[in-house]
Motif scaffolding. Sequence first.
Motif, PDB file in Angstrom:
ATOM      1  N   VAL A 105       0.813  -1.321   0.083  1.00  0.00           N
ATOM      2  CA  VAL A 105       0.025   0.075  -0.036  1.00  0.00           C
ATOM      3  C   VAL A 105       0.842   1.352  -0.147  1.00  0.00           C
ATOM      4  O   VAL A 105       0.492   2.416  -0.732  1.00  0.00           O
ATOM      5  CB  VAL A 105      -1.050  -0.083   1.027  1.00  0.00           C
ATOM      6  N   ILE A 106       2.001   1.509   0.841  1.00  0.00           N
ATOM      7  CA  ILE A 106       2.870   2.491   0.864  1.00  0.00           C
ATOM      8  C   ILE A 106       3.603   2.688  -0.519  1.00  0.00           C
ATOM      9  O   ILE A 106       3.550   3.603  -1.066  1.00  0.00           O
ATOM     10  CB  ILE A 106       3.881   2.198   1.873  1.00  0.00           C
ATOM     11  N   ALA A 107       3.975   1.668  -1.010  1.00  0.00           N
ATOM     12  CA  ALA A 107       4.608   1.487  -2.438  1.00  0.00           C
ATOM     13  C   ALA A 107       3.723   2.223  -3.490  1.00  0.00           C
ATOM     14  O   ALA A 107       4.207   2.920  -4.428  1.00  0.00           O
ATOM     15  CB  ALA A 107       5.142   0.049  -2.724  1.00  0.00           C
ATOM     16  N   GLN A 108       2.329   1.914  -3.429  1.00  0.00           N
ATOM     17  CA  GLN A 108       1.553   2.223  -4.226  1.00  0.00           C
ATOM     18  C   GLN A 108       1.233   3.729  -4.110  1.00  0.00           C
ATOM     19  O   GLN A 108       1.120   4.428  -5.013  1.00  0.00           O
ATOM     20  CB  GLN A 108       0.091   1.690  -3.813  1.00  0.00           C
ATOM     21  N   ASN A 109       1.305   4.380  -2.897  1.00  0.00           N
ATOM     22  CA  ASN A 109       1.072   5.789  -2.592  1.00  0.00           C
ATOM     23  C   ASN A 109       2.484   6.414  -3.124  1.00  0.00           C
ATOM     24  O   ASN A 109       2.051   7.538  -3.788  1.00  0.00           O
ATOM     25  CB  ASN A 109       1.238   6.049  -1.053  1.00  0.00           C
ATOM     26  N   VAL A 110       3.562   6.047  -3.134  1.00  0.00           N
ATOM     27  CA  VAL A 110       4.755   6.569  -3.504  1.00  0.00           C
ATOM     28  C   VAL A 110       4.659   6.385  -5.016  1.00  0.00           C
ATOM     29  O   VAL A 110       4.998   7.636  -5.644  1.00  0.00           O
ATOM     30  CB  VAL A 110       6.247   5.705  -2.970  1.00  0.00           C
ATOM     31  N   ALA A 111       4.283   5.575  -5.385  1.00  0.00           N
ATOM     32  CA  ALA A 111       4.140   5.288  -7.076  1.00  0.00           C
ATOM     33  C   ALA A 111       3.140   6.357  -7.601  1.00  0.00           C
ATOM     34  O   ALA A 111       3.444   6.837  -8.761  1.00  0.00           O
ATOM     35  CB  ALA A 111       3.694   3.957  -7.420  1.00  0.00           C
ATOM     36  N   ASN A 112       2.152   6.799  -6.984  1.00  0.00           N
ATOM     37  CA  ASN A 112       1.227   7.884  -7.416  1.00  0.00           C
ATOM     38  C   ASN A 112       1.418   9.085  -6.915  1.00  0.00           C
ATOM     39  O   ASN A 112       0.510   9.698  -6.554  1.00  0.00           O
ATOM     40  CB  ASN A 112      -0.352   7.166  -7.005  1.00  0.00           C
ATOM     41  N   SER A 113       2.588   9.393  -6.361  1.00  0.00           N
ATOM     42  CA  SER A 113       3.031  10.689  -5.818  1.00  0.00           C
ATOM     43  C   SER A 113       2.815  11.836  -6.773  1.00  0.00           C
ATOM     44  O   SER A 113       2.493  12.929  -6.274  1.00  0.00           O
ATOM     45  CB  SER A 113       4.280  10.771  -5.003  1.00  0.00           C
ATOM     46  N   ASP A 114       2.682  11.726  -7.879  1.00  0.00           N
ATOM     47  CA  ASP A 114       2.716  12.641  -8.936  1.00  0.00           C
ATOM     48  C   ASP A 114       1.226  12.345  -9.815  1.00  0.00           C
ATOM     49  O   ASP A 114       1.145  13.344 -10.706  1.00  0.00           O
ATOM     50  CB  ASP A 114       3.774  12.716 -10.022  1.00  0.00           C
ATOM     51  N   THR A 115       0.512  11.737  -9.412  1.00  0.00           N
ATOM     52  CA  THR A 115      -1.056  11.574 -10.053  1.00  0.00           C
ATOM     53  C   THR A 115      -2.011  12.328  -9.479  1.00  0.00           C
ATOM     54  O   THR A 115      -2.249  12.848  -8.246  1.00  0.00           O
ATOM     55  CB  THR A 115      -1.504  10.118  -9.749  1.00  0.00           C
ATOM     56  N   PRO A 116      -2.426  13.330 -10.466  1.00  0.00           N
ATOM     57  CA  PRO A 116      -3.487  14.445  -9.897  1.00  0.00           C
ATOM     58  C   PRO A 116      -4.691  13.848  -9.279  1.00  0.00           C
ATOM     59  O   PRO A 116      -5.202  12.699  -9.920  1.00  0.00           O
ATOM     60  CB  PRO A 116      -3.851  15.141 -11.139  1.00  0.00           C
ATOM     61  N   ALA A 167      -5.649  -2.067  -5.941  1.00  0.00           N
ATOM     62  CA  ALA A 167      -4.660  -3.083  -6.375  1.00  0.00           C
ATOM     63  C   ALA A 167      -3.840  -3.882  -5.525  1.00  0.00           C
ATOM     64  O   ALA A 167      -3.201  -4.743  -5.804  1.00  0.00           O
ATOM     65  CB  ALA A 167      -3.485  -1.962  -6.724  1.00  0.00           C
ATOM     66  N   VAL A 168      -4.447  -3.829  -4.243  1.00  0.00           N
ATOM     67  CA  VAL A 168      -3.769  -4.675  -3.369  1.00  0.00           C
ATOM     68  C   VAL A 168      -4.841  -5.835  -2.953  1.00  0.00           C
ATOM     69  O   VAL A 168      -5.978  -5.390  -2.597  1.00  0.00           O
ATOM     70  CB  VAL A 168      -3.500  -3.746  -2.006  1.00  0.00           C
ATOM     71  N   SER A 169      -4.503  -7.163  -2.605  1.00  0.00           N
ATOM     72  CA  SER A 169      -5.441  -8.008  -2.682  1.00  0.00           C
ATOM     73  C   SER A 169      -4.878  -8.594  -1.120  1.00  0.00           C
ATOM     74  O   SER A 169      -3.877  -8.843  -0.923  1.00  0.00           O
ATOM     75  CB  SER A 169      -5.472  -9.011  -3.655  1.00  0.00           C
ATOM     76  N   GLY A 170      -5.866  -9.376  -0.389  1.00  0.00           N
ATOM     77  CA  GLY A 170      -5.583 -10.157   0.739  1.00  0.00           C
ATOM     78  C   GLY A 170      -6.547  -9.533   1.804  1.00  0.00           C
ATOM     79  O   GLY A 170      -7.563  -8.952   1.795  1.00  0.00           O
ATOM     80  N   PRO A 171      -6.392 -10.141   3.025  1.00  0.00           N
ATOM     81  CA  PRO A 171      -7.066  -9.989   4.002  1.00  0.00           C
ATOM     82  C   PRO A 171      -7.420  -8.639   4.671  1.00  0.00           C
ATOM     83  O   PRO A 171      -8.184  -8.299   5.418  1.00  0.00           O
ATOM     84  CB  PRO A 171      -6.890 -10.999   5.314  1.00  0.00           C
ATOM     85  N   TYR A 172      -6.493  -7.791   4.252  1.00  0.00           N
ATOM     86  CA  TYR A 172      -6.271  -6.247   4.993  1.00  0.00           C
ATOM     87  C   TYR A 172      -6.899  -5.453   4.054  1.00  0.00           C
ATOM     88  O   TYR A 172      -6.516  -5.545   2.855  1.00  0.00           O
ATOM     89  CB  TYR A 172      -4.703  -5.991   5.442  1.00  0.00           C
ATOM     90  N   LYS A 173      -7.744  -4.578   4.360  1.00  0.00           N
ATOM     91  CA  LYS A 173      -8.128  -3.350   3.513  1.00  0.00           C
ATOM     92  C   LYS A 173      -7.525  -2.265   3.714  1.00  0.00           C
ATOM     93  O   LYS A 173      -7.529  -1.502   4.776  1.00  0.00           O
ATOM     94  CB  LYS A 173      -9.776  -3.465   3.829  1.00  0.00           C
ATOM     95  N   PRO A 174      -7.293  -1.435   2.860  1.00  0.00           N
ATOM     96  CA  PRO A 174      -6.685  -0.096   2.796  1.00  0.00           C
ATOM     97  C   PRO A 174      -7.754   0.806   3.124  1.00  0.00           C
ATOM     98  O   PRO A 174      -8.989   0.568   2.881  1.00  0.00           O
ATOM     99  CB  PRO A 174      -5.983   0.157   1.338  1.00  0.00           C
ATOM    100  N   ARG A 175      -7.288   1.970   4.093  1.00  0.00           N
ATOM    101  CA  ARG A 175      -8.235   2.826   4.269  1.00  0.00           C
ATOM    102  C   ARG A 175      -7.667   4.357   4.128  1.00  0.00           C
ATOM    103  O   ARG A 175      -6.371   4.390   3.783  1.00  0.00           O
ATOM    104  CB  ARG A 175      -8.735   2.781   5.775  1.00  0.00           C
ATOM    105  N   LYS A 176      -8.311   5.144   3.828  1.00  0.00           N
ATOM    106  CA  LYS A 176      -7.599   6.392   3.463  1.00  0.00           C
ATOM    107  C   LYS A 176      -7.148   6.942   4.516  1.00  0.00           C
ATOM    108  O   LYS A 176      -7.405   7.077   5.552  1.00  0.00           O
ATOM    109  CB  LYS A 176      -8.907   7.658   3.032  1.00  0.00           C
ATOM    110  N   SER A 177      -5.978   7.690   4.192  1.00  0.00           N
ATOM    111  CA  SER A 177      -4.903   8.346   5.424  1.00  0.00           C
ATOM    112  C   SER A 177      -5.620   9.767   5.565  1.00  0.00           C
ATOM    113  O   SER A 177      -6.258  10.371   4.827  1.00  0.00           O
ATOM    114  CB  SER A 177      -3.573   8.399   4.869  1.00  0.00           C
ATOM    115  N   ALA A 178      -5.263  10.403   6.595  1.00  0.00           N
ATOM    116  CA  ALA A 178      -5.418  11.685   7.085  1.00  0.00           C
ATOM    117  C   ALA A 178      -4.792  12.583   6.007  1.00  0.00           C
ATOM    118  O   ALA A 178      -3.707  12.377   5.738  1.00  0.00           O
ATOM    119  CB  ALA A 178      -5.129  11.915   8.289  1.00  0.00           C
TER     120      ALA A 178
END
Length: 138
Positions: free
Chosen positions: A25-36, A77-88
């Motif tokens: 999830v963190i890697a996905q955040n970094v990869a999208n750091s320039d995505t509007p 994009a992430v699959s598994g038993p843990y669900k991402p949630r929006k960060s503050a």
Amino acid sequence: MGLDDIPLFAMLRDRLGYLSERQSVIAQNVANSDTPGYAPSDLKPFSIATGGSQPQLQAVAVTMTSPMHLAPTASKAVSGPYKPRKSADSETTLDGNSVVLEDEMIKMNQTRMDYDAAISFYQKSLGLIRLATKKPGS
């Protein structure tokens, strides 16, 4: 009896799975750091307590009753038993992106240290089991 039958190893397996998902999830955040318009996400903190004050470890099997139940979605994009949630939201750029690379690197470093600690604990526990099963005097 397998290692998964020992609650300590079952908990460590779950913890390592959680940390692996969090790193993705963190890697996905970094990869999208320039995505509007991209909003970063994170996982809820890991907890082994499922009820009351005593931790209870139980394996839960997924039962698929319809092929549509586990269909992948385009937004996840992430699959598994843990669900991402929006960060503050702490900073948002003019294009609507709210990823703060410094925060993501801190999370990545913390996740790596937690992973290393869990692996070390796993190895030490295996060493104790090997020591306990050795023949005396060998």
